[in-house]
Design a protein around this motif. Sequence first.
Motif, short mmCIF file in Angstrom:
data_model
loop_
_atom_site.label_atom_id
_atom_site.label_comp_id
_atom_site.label_asym_id
_atom_site.label_seq_id
_atom_site.Cartn_x
_atom_site.Cartn_y
_atom_site.Cartn_z
N VAL A 92 0.43 3.20 7.01
CA VAL A 92 1.04 2.64 6.58
C VAL A 92 2.67 2.83 5.84
CG1 VAL A 92 0.17 1.54 3.37
CG2 VAL A 92 -1.66 2.43 4.86
N PRO A 93 2.86 1.61 6.15
CA PRO A 93 4.56 1.53 5.67
C PRO A 93 4.95 1.67 4.16
CG PRO A 93 3.67 -0.27 7.17
CD PRO A 93 2.60 0.12 5.97
N PRO A 94 5.70 2.41 3.93
CA PRO A 94 6.05 2.75 2.43
C PRO A 94 6.91 1.51 1.89
CG PRO A 94 7.25 4.21 4.16
CD PRO A 94 6.50 3.72 5.26
N ALA A 95 6.99 0.67 3.19
CA ALA A 95 7.56 -1.14 2.78
C ALA A 95 5.88 -1.55 1.50
CB ALA A 95 8.43 -1.82 3.46
N HIS A 96 5.32 -1.81 2.00
CA HIS A 96 3.70 -2.07 1.24
C HIS A 96 3.51 -0.75 0.41
CE1 HIS A 96 2.33 -3.19 5.22
NE2 HIS A 96 3.37 -3.71 5.80
N LEU A 206 12.45 5.20 -1.50
CA LEU A 206 11.97 3.80 -1.24
C LEU A 206 11.22 3.82 -0.18
CD1 LEU A 206 13.84 1.12 -3.33
CD2 LEU A 206 12.35 3.27 -3.88
N LEU A 207 11.51 4.04 1.26
CA LEU A 207 10.97 4.10 2.00
C LEU A 207 10.53 5.32 3.13
CD1 LEU A 207 12.70 0.54 3.66
CD2 LEU A 207 10.87 1.14 2.59
N GLY A 208 11.00 6.48 2.67
CA GLY A 208 10.48 7.81 2.92
C GLY A 208 10.78 8.19 4.15
#
Length: 274
Positions: A92-96, A206-208
């Motif tokens: 699961v992308p961090p942006a999601h 925010l995006l890891g």
Amino acid sequence: MHSATPSSNPSRPVDSFEPIERVANRMVGVGFSPHRHDTYTIALTMAGVQAFNYRKVMRHSLPGQVLILHPDEIHDGYCRDEAGFSYWAAYVPPAHVQTVLGGAELPFVSNGVSTNPALIAAAMRMVIDCAGVAEPGAYEDALYDLAQAMNDAAGKAAKVRIANRTAVMRAREILDATFVFGARLDHLEKVADCDRWQLSRDFRALLGTSPYRYLQHRRVDLAKRLLREGVTLAEAAHGAGFADQSHFGRTFRKAVGLTPKEWLRSDLYRTIIL
């Protein structure tokens, strides 16, 4: 020997989300070398014992538990015994996750493995339940439940630092559009209108992962697509923007845990992108 079984009737998230990858895999007598993802790894061990090193501690995931690996954290994976293990996973992308958190720092489940009932239930919905459902709302609900469950399991305090989400997402758009050719941090600073070092810190929050590693993962993703289409290793390396095949091999292994040749020989390359 190991094999991958792709899910049938793949689901597609709503248009605002890029597709995610899900894997059903069985491993016997083989393991992954240390590597890292730029996504959350949400995995459910279905049979056997999955052993792995994470944050300098050897850990085990058993059936009925959920494995949550934070983006950009180095880990490996191997069979504890000759019986091997099987697992289902979603990346699961961090942006999601950020669509739910709205600028708060990403939750970190420190132990990597959890018996938290709410987190296990949320992982089941994300990894298995909505994998074969075409209705976009199924993914949105699973994503919301997963983000909230991870936040609760991580014990996030009410007071959080709010990063510059607008600048980070603009930088991400630029990287998505230019990853083959590359984008320097000073260029991202200009287009995002944010100090480059603040942008780098906020991007990680925010995006890891860092902007550079994010770019490298996009190149690996493109190389995988090219290899699936039947191009040679050299052509995939060049087409994805790597300086040479050696650089491609090192980066691929850091991202996947296998060399490109090992990946091609395995069944993992046939995994359906859902």
